[in-house]
Design a protein around this motif. Sequence first.
Motif, PDB file in Angstrom:
ATOM      1  N   ARG A  50       0.923  -1.157   0.067  1.00 15.73           N
ATOM      2  CA  ARG A  50      -0.018  -0.213   0.076  1.00 15.73           C
ATOM      3  C   ARG A  50       0.873   1.122   0.041  1.00 15.73           C
ATOM      4  N   CYS A  51       2.002   1.048   0.899  1.00 12.57           N
ATOM      5  CA  CYS A  51       2.920   2.314   0.758  1.00 12.57           C
ATOM      6  C   CYS A  51       3.445   2.685  -0.620  1.00 12.57           C
ATOM      7  N   GLU A  52       3.708   1.350  -1.181  1.00  9.22           N
ATOM      8  CA  GLU A  52       4.669   1.557  -2.607  1.00  9.22           C
ATOM      9  C   GLU A  52       3.704   2.290  -3.500  1.00  9.22           C
ATOM     10  N   GLU A  53       2.229   2.048  -3.446  1.00 15.35           N
ATOM     11  CA  GLU A  53       1.224   2.553  -4.213  1.00 15.35           C
ATOM     12  C   GLU A  53       1.183   3.983  -3.974  1.00 15.35           C
ATOM     13  N   ALA A  54       0.996   4.218  -2.915  1.00 17.07           N
ATOM     14  CA  ALA A  54       0.852   5.722  -2.219  1.00 17.07           C
ATOM     15  C   ALA A  54       1.944   6.394  -2.620  1.00 17.07           C
ATOM     16  N   VAL A  55       3.333   6.175  -2.639  1.00 18.28           N
ATOM     17  CA  VAL A  55       4.277   6.879  -2.733  1.00 18.28           C
ATOM     18  C   VAL A  55       4.248   7.126  -4.378  1.00 18.28           C
ATOM     19  N   THR A  56       4.216   6.226  -5.300  1.00 15.81           N
ATOM     20  CA  THR A  56       3.983   6.356  -6.660  1.00 15.81           C
ATOM     21  C   THR A  56       3.012   7.463  -7.047  1.00 15.81           C
ATOM     22  N   GLU A  57       1.923   7.573  -6.344  1.00 16.81           N
ATOM     23  CA  GLU A  57       0.965   8.551  -6.508  1.00 16.81           C
ATOM     24  C   GLU A  57       1.516   9.922  -5.954  1.00 16.81           C
ATOM     25  N   ALA A  58       2.138   9.740  -4.635  1.00 17.11           N
ATOM     26  CA  ALA A  58       2.385  11.144  -4.186  1.00 17.11           C
ATOM     27  C   ALA A  58       3.382  11.862  -5.099  1.00 17.11           C
ATOM     28  N   ILE A  59       4.490  10.955  -5.765  1.00 15.97           N
ATOM     29  CA  ILE A  59       5.405  11.554  -6.420  1.00 15.97           C
ATOM     30  C   ILE A  59       4.829  12.062  -7.847  1.00 15.97           C
ATOM     31  N   ASP A  60       3.810  11.506  -8.368  1.00 21.71           N
ATOM     32  CA  ASP A  60       3.089  12.182  -9.417  1.00 21.71           C
ATOM     33  C   ASP A  60       2.538  13.178  -8.946  1.00 21.71           C
ATOM     34  N   LEU A  61       1.824  13.703  -7.873  1.00 24.87           N
ATOM     35  CA  LEU A  61       1.044  14.663  -7.359  1.00 24.87           C
ATOM     36  C   LEU A  61       2.108  15.752  -7.028  1.00 24.87           C
ATOM     37  N   VAL A  62       3.093  15.655  -6.580  1.00 26.90           N
ATOM     38  CA  VAL A  62       4.180  16.460  -6.064  1.00 26.90           C
ATOM     39  C   VAL A  62       4.774  17.091  -7.208  1.00 26.90           C
ATOM     40  N   GLN A  63       5.201  16.174  -8.469  1.00 24.05           N
ATOM     41  CA  GLN A  63       5.658  16.487  -9.427  1.00 24.05           C
ATOM     42  C   GLN A  63       4.807  17.547 -10.316  1.00 24.05           C
ATOM     43  N   ARG A  64       3.520  17.251 -10.312  1.00 23.41           N
ATOM     44  CA  ARG A  64       2.498  18.119 -11.502  1.00 23.41           C
ATOM     45  C   ARG A  64       2.355  19.308 -10.905  1.00 23.41           C
ATOM     46  N   PHE A  65       2.287  19.530  -9.146  1.00 27.67           N
ATOM     47  CA  PHE A  65       1.922  20.755  -8.726  1.00 27.67           C
ATOM     48  C   PHE A  65       3.316  21.543  -8.708  1.00 27.67           C
ATOM     49  N   SER A  66       4.570  20.767  -8.695  1.00 27.58           N
ATOM     50  CA  SER A  66       5.547  21.796  -9.020  1.00 27.58           C
ATOM     51  C   SER A  66       5.738  22.356 -10.164  1.00 27.58           C
ATOM     52  N   GLN A  67       5.342  21.635 -11.224  1.00 21.71           N
ATOM     53  CA  GLN A  67       5.534  22.148 -12.512  1.00 21.71           C
ATOM     54  C   GLN A  67       4.328  23.240 -12.895  1.00 21.71           C
ATOM     55  N   LEU A  68       3.166  22.916 -11.879  1.00 24.08           N
ATOM     56  CA  LEU A  68       2.060  23.919 -12.144  1.00 24.08           C
ATOM     57  C   LEU A  68       2.379  25.194 -11.629  1.00 24.08           C
ATOM     58  N   THR A  69       3.424  25.418 -10.339  1.00 21.16           N
ATOM     59  CA  THR A  69       3.431  26.242  -9.567  1.00 21.16           C
ATOM     60  C   THR A  69       4.729  26.885 -10.171  1.00 21.16           C
ATOM     61  N   ALA A  70       5.672  26.297 -10.938  1.00 13.12           N
ATOM     62  CA  ALA A  70       6.917  26.726 -11.396  1.00 13.12           C
ATOM     63  C   ALA A  70       6.943  28.187 -12.156  1.00 13.12           C
ATOM     64  N   ALA A  71       7.813  28.950 -11.714  1.00 12.82           N
ATOM     65  CA  ALA A  71       8.006  30.467 -12.290  1.00 12.82           C
ATOM     66  C   ALA A  71       8.051  30.689 -13.772  1.00 12.82           C
ATOM     67  N   GLN A  72       7.444  31.230 -14.513  1.00  9.83           N
ATOM     68  CA  GLN A  72       7.365  31.168 -16.031  1.00  9.83           C
ATOM     69  C   GLN A  72       8.367  32.182 -16.475  1.00  9.83           C
ATOM     70  N   ASP A  73       9.250  32.663 -15.693  1.00 10.74           N
ATOM     71  CA  ASP A  73      10.201  33.518 -15.852  1.00 10.74           C
ATOM     72  C   ASP A  73      11.667  33.225 -15.445  1.00 10.74           C
ATOM     73  N   PHE A  74      12.502  32.993 -15.947  1.00 10.08           N
ATOM     74  CA  PHE A  74      13.853  32.577 -15.439  1.00 10.08           C
ATOM     75  C   PHE A  74      15.057  33.780 -16.035  1.00 10.08           C
ATOM     76  N   ASP A  75      15.511  34.238 -14.795  1.00 10.27           N
ATOM     77  CA  ASP A  75      16.468  35.158 -15.112  1.00 10.27           C
ATOM     78  C   ASP A  75      17.754  34.627 -14.654  1.00 10.27           C
ATOM     79  N   PRO A  76      18.855  34.041 -15.467  1.00 11.04           N
ATOM     80  CA  PRO A  76      19.757  33.328 -14.475  1.00 11.04           C
ATOM     81  C   PRO A  76      20.528  34.179 -13.540  1.00 11.04           C
ATOM     82  N   LYS A  77      20.680  35.500 -13.742  1.00 12.40           N
ATOM     83  CA  LYS A  77      21.566  36.436 -12.943  1.00 12.40           C
ATOM     84  C   LYS A  77      20.857  36.244 -11.606  1.00 12.40           C
ATOM     85  N   GLU A  78      19.653  36.267 -11.746  1.00 18.55           N
ATOM     86  CA  GLU A  78      18.833  36.717 -10.345  1.00 18.55           C
ATOM     87  C   GLU A  78      18.165  35.484  -9.545  1.00 18.55           C
TER      88      GLU A  78
END
Length: 300
Positions: free
Chosen positions: A69-97
């Motif tokens: 059950r933990c293996e199943e939960a971790v698989t889904e948790a990784i997917d959720l965290v990945q998708r949320f991180s992608q959704l909230t990622a900054a749309q602009d990237f200034d290398p110097k700042e």
Amino acid sequence: MTKSFDPLTIDFRALEVLISVYRHNSFTRAAEDLEINQSVVSYTIEKLRGVFSDPLFAREGRSLIATARCEEAVTEAIDLVQRFSQLTAAQDFDPKESAGTITIACNYYERVLIIPRVVHAIQKQAPNLKIEIVDSSYLGHDRLLRMEADLLIGPFQKLGAAFYGRKLYDDRYVCVMDSEHPFAETTLTLDQYLPLDHIYITYGGKWKSRYMQVLEQEGHAISIAIKVPSPAGIQTLIAGTNLVATVPERLSREIGKGLRITPCPVPTPIDIQLVWTTRTLNSPMHKWVRDLIVQQCRLL
């Protein structure tokens, strides 16, 4: 009996705790990884046990074993965290700042040839960006899926729809030997090559070089005098002996100074790849780093 909890009370931090405990097989190391108290880790896992109605982890001796059950939960948790991180990622990237952390999984070859160029370029163009290099061994794809690395560099394939990849360049195998070796001035044939006293690089015993795969497929075998886990230090083993090592040509330029380098009679190309997952696919910061790595590899 574990107290039940409302699933809607679970946040992304709790999922990160679950993933970290699973990744490290330890409450203590998870706490260190997340920089929180171990009591917080214990409370969070206890809460998650109530949510999933499952113990999640069980002890066998000193080991912490995840349940199905933990293996199943971790698989889904990784997917959720990945998708949320992608959704909230900054749309602009200034290398110097911009600030952040990029984790790259690779092995000795890449750490010698590619990583120094990449690190120097990042420090020059994005001074606030932190870099972590982790050993990929033969588990590079797992490190990506477990969020232990953002990028994987090496002679690896994409391995399915979960991964994205970009070819960096080609390499080939050569033989490295002492300049006084009897075959130092010879273009080796396969019959001459096979019985030589070979240093065989095992890469920890979990990964086999392409030239060895080809030899085995064709029913050939080399004469192994010494086995070593990595190419590190083989130049000192070779110097003054009749030992021969088979290594990628680009690496031989770094570790074969003062030795004789000759083509390997097993024509096997090596594709060096850059691999990543959906989690970082659309992140401007990661796109910038991937492009920088490609640019630096063109200079090799």
